[in-house]
Write a protein that holds these residues in place. Structure first.
Motif, PDB file in Angstrom:
ATOM      1  N   ALA A 128       0.807  -1.223   0.000  1.00  0.00           N
ATOM      2  CA  ALA A 128       0.000   0.000   0.000  1.00  0.00           C
ATOM      3  C   ALA A 128       0.837   1.267   0.000  1.00  0.00           C
ATOM      4  CB  ALA A 128      -0.925   0.006   1.221  1.00  0.00           C
ATOM      5  N   LEU A 129       2.099   1.191   0.428  1.00  0.00           N
ATOM      6  CA  LEU A 129       2.871   2.394   0.721  1.00  0.00           C
ATOM      7  C   LEU A 129       4.059   2.577  -0.217  1.00  0.00           C
ATOM      8  CD1 LEU A 129       3.004   2.083   4.619  1.00  0.00           C
ATOM      9  CD2 LEU A 129       1.339   3.350   3.233  1.00  0.00           C
ATOM     10  N   ASP A 130       4.301   3.832  -0.558  1.00  0.00           N
ATOM     11  CA  ASP A 130       5.498   4.189  -1.310  1.00  0.00           C
ATOM     12  C   ASP A 130       6.658   4.538  -0.389  1.00  0.00           C
ATOM     13  OD1 ASP A 130       4.615   4.588  -4.375  1.00  0.00           O
ATOM     14  OD2 ASP A 130       2.989   5.201  -3.043  1.00  0.00           O
ATOM     15  N   ARG A 131       6.335   5.123   0.772  1.00  0.00           N
ATOM     16  CA  ARG A 131       7.389   5.513   1.698  1.00  0.00           C
ATOM     17  C   ARG A 131       6.902   5.373   3.128  1.00  0.00           C
ATOM     18  NH1 ARG A 131      10.860  10.736   0.000  1.00  0.00           N
ATOM     19  NH2 ARG A 131      12.275   9.630   1.377  1.00  0.00           N
ATOM     20  N   VAL A 132       7.840   5.006   4.005  1.00  0.00           N
ATOM     21  CA  VAL A 132       7.607   4.983   5.448  1.00  0.00           C
ATOM     22  C   VAL A 132       8.686   5.837   6.087  1.00  0.00           C
ATOM     23  CG1 VAL A 132       7.540   3.572   7.535  1.00  0.00           C
ATOM     24  CG2 VAL A 132       6.547   2.691   5.408  1.00  0.00           C
ATOM     25  N   MET A 133       8.271   6.758   6.953  1.00  0.00           N
ATOM     26  CA  MET A 133       9.203   7.671   7.605  1.00  0.00           C
ATOM     27  C   MET A 133       9.131   7.463   9.115  1.00  0.00           C
ATOM     28  SD  MET A 133      10.031   9.280   4.746  1.00  0.00           S
ATOM     29  CE  MET A 133      10.761  10.892   5.026  1.00  0.00           C
ATOM     30  N   GLU A 158       6.870  -6.026   8.891  1.00  0.00           N
ATOM     31  CA  GLU A 158       5.587  -5.448   8.530  1.00  0.00           C
ATOM     32  C   GLU A 158       5.769  -4.293   7.548  1.00  0.00           C
ATOM     33  OE1 GLU A 158       1.240  -5.026   9.188  1.00  0.00           O
ATOM     34  OE2 GLU A 158       2.779  -6.486   8.713  1.00  0.00           O
ATOM     35  N   ILE A 159       6.822  -3.520   7.716  1.00  0.00           N
ATOM     36  CA  ILE A 159       7.108  -2.441   6.773  1.00  0.00           C
ATOM     37  C   ILE A 159       7.369  -3.004   5.380  1.00  0.00           C
ATOM     38  CG2 ILE A 159       8.829  -0.699   6.165  1.00  0.00           C
ATOM     39  CD1 ILE A 159       9.003  -0.020   9.161  1.00  0.00           C
ATOM     40  N   VAL A 160       8.120  -4.096   5.305  1.00  0.00           N
ATOM     41  CA  VAL A 160       8.366  -4.731   4.009  1.00  0.00           C
ATOM     42  C   VAL A 160       7.048  -5.156   3.366  1.00  0.00           C
ATOM     43  CG1 VAL A 160       9.402  -6.718   2.855  1.00  0.00           C
ATOM     44  CG2 VAL A 160      10.694  -5.486   4.594  1.00  0.00           C
ATOM     45  N   PHE A 226      21.071   9.205   9.367  1.00  0.00           N
ATOM     46  CA  PHE A 226      20.000   8.981   8.398  1.00  0.00           C
ATOM     47  C   PHE A 226      20.201   7.613   7.723  1.00  0.00           C
ATOM     48  CE2 PHE A 226      20.789  13.468   8.874  1.00  0.00           C
ATOM     49  CZ  PHE A 226      19.518  14.026   8.974  1.00  0.00           C
ATOM     50  N   LEU A 227      19.276   6.712   7.967  1.00  0.00           N
ATOM     51  CA  LEU A 227      19.336   5.374   7.366  1.00  0.00           C
ATOM     52  C   LEU A 227      18.192   5.240   6.366  1.00  0.00           C
ATOM     53  CD1 LEU A 227      19.981   3.234  10.583  1.00  0.00           C
ATOM     54  CD2 LEU A 227      21.670   4.292   9.056  1.00  0.00           C
ATOM     55  N   GLU A 228      18.539   4.930   5.130  1.00  0.00           N
ATOM     56  CA  GLU A 228      17.544   4.812   4.062  1.00  0.00           C
ATOM     57  C   GLU A 228      17.625   3.404   3.466  1.00  0.00           C
ATOM     58  OE1 GLU A 228      14.813   7.352   1.520  1.00  0.00           O
ATOM     59  OE2 GLU A 228      16.145   7.973   3.152  1.00  0.00           O
ATOM     60  N   PHE A 229      16.461   2.780   3.322  1.00  0.00           N
ATOM     61  CA  PHE A 229      16.384   1.421   2.793  1.00  0.00           C
ATOM     62  C   PHE A 229      15.358   1.376   1.657  1.00  0.00           C
ATOM     63  CE2 PHE A 229      17.473   1.369   7.236  1.00  0.00           C
ATOM     64  CZ  PHE A 229      18.532   0.496   7.322  1.00  0.00           C
ATOM     65  N   ARG A 230      15.538   0.387   0.769  1.00  0.00           N
ATOM     66  CA  ARG A 230      14.622   0.213  -0.358  1.00  0.00           C
ATOM     67  C   ARG A 230      14.149  -1.235  -0.379  1.00  0.00           C
ATOM     68  NH1 ARG A 230      17.366   2.137  -5.455  1.00  0.00           N
ATOM     69  NH2 ARG A 230      18.693   0.325  -5.053  1.00  0.00           N
ATOM     70  N   LYS A 231      12.886  -1.409  -0.734  1.00  0.00           N
ATOM     71  CA  LYS A 231      12.353  -2.765  -0.872  1.00  0.00           C
ATOM     72  C   LYS A 231      12.805  -3.367  -2.191  1.00  0.00           C
ATOM     73  CE  LYS A 231       8.135  -5.513  -0.869  1.00  0.00           C
ATOM     74  NZ  LYS A 231       6.665  -5.544  -0.610  1.00  0.00           N
ATOM     75  N   VAL A 232      13.315  -4.569  -2.128  1.00  0.00           N
ATOM     76  CA  VAL A 232      13.799  -5.259  -3.321  1.00  0.00           C
ATOM     77  C   VAL A 232      13.034  -6.570  -3.497  1.00  0.00           C
ATOM     78  CG1 VAL A 232      16.091  -4.262  -3.195  1.00  0.00           C
ATOM     79  CG2 VAL A 232      15.618  -6.382  -1.970  1.00  0.00           C
TER      80      VAL A 232
END
Length: 232
Positions: A128-133, A158-160, A226-232
């Motif tokens: 459902a989500l493009d970004r989680v902050m 759950e974020i994944v 600042f930690l940034e992750f991407r779903k793969v």
């Protein structure tokens, strides 16, 4: 988009402190009666949430977990008027502050939940989500309290589930131990990759970062990480 996955079975987690610290200002109190009913999320415990029903035609859907005073949420909503911005905050004074920002910005793309973000997460469908902050969550620095931290293995998984392919999660903290803790859990969660390639990638704020009043207080033991992750 599928909602076939069973809901997570995590138990109670008290990941936040006070619900209210001081009497609401008259203007904020009034906004609870006038504005909040128009921007409040439906009760996530009552059934599934459909982002497209919340904002038909939304090009993206963002979730901010623990929006504090709402400055970041409101600024991002103003920058991205075609995106639905869902904000969750159990601290009522923070909700009052966010309502003021929504009113002043005449923002039509913000939906607020004055409660635990995990209830909202469970009610949202897969992808459902493009970004989680997650910006400056309560660090619970004492060792006996780390189980209360928002970022746990279950939360990361759950974020994944909620992120679309290539969707991103940003975690920011000014506590070294919590940065290490969060990095360890996000990195061992299947489906996420850390985007940092050099030290400056976690020491330097992303271009779209919005500095909040909390960040300016410098209450932690390190400059923001600042930690940034991407779903793969």
């Amino acid at each position: 988009m599928s909602d076939a996955s069973p809901p997570p079975t995590w138990g109670p987690l008290r990941s936040f402190g006070r619900i209210k610290s001081r009497t609401l200002k008259p203007r904020q109190a009034a906004l609870f009666d006038t504005l909040l009913p128009t921007v409040a999320l439906p009760d996530p415990l009552a059934g599934p949430l459909d982002p497209q029903a919340l904002m038909p035609g939304a090009k993206e859907v963002w979730l901010e977990i623990g929006f504090g005073g709402g400055e970041h949420l409101a600024a991002q909503a103003a920058r991205h008027p075609d995106a639905l911005m869902i904000g969750c905050e159990p601290f009522l004074n923070g909700v009052g502050s966010a309502l003021r920002h929504v009113e002043e910005g005449r923002l039509k793309n913000v939906r607020l939940h004055a409660g635990d973000a995990r209830d909202v997460m469970k009610a949202l469908p897969d992808g459902a989500l493009d970004r989680v902050m997650i910006l400056f969550p309560d660090p619970w620095p004492k060792a006996r309290h780390t189980k209360r931290r928002l970022v746990q293995d279950e939360t990361a998984a759950e974020i994944v589930r909620l992120l679309k392919p290539a969707g991103r999660v940003r975690f920011v903290t000014d506590w070294k131990d919590y940065a290490d803790w969060a990095l360890e859990r996000f990195e061992r969660t299947p489906g996420l990759e850390w985007l940092a390639e050099a030290a400056d990638d976690w020491r330097t704020a992303p271009d779209d970062h919005v500095v909040t009043r909390y960040e300016e207080k410098k209450l932690g033991d390190t400059p923001p990480i600042f930690l940034e992750f991407r779903k793969v």
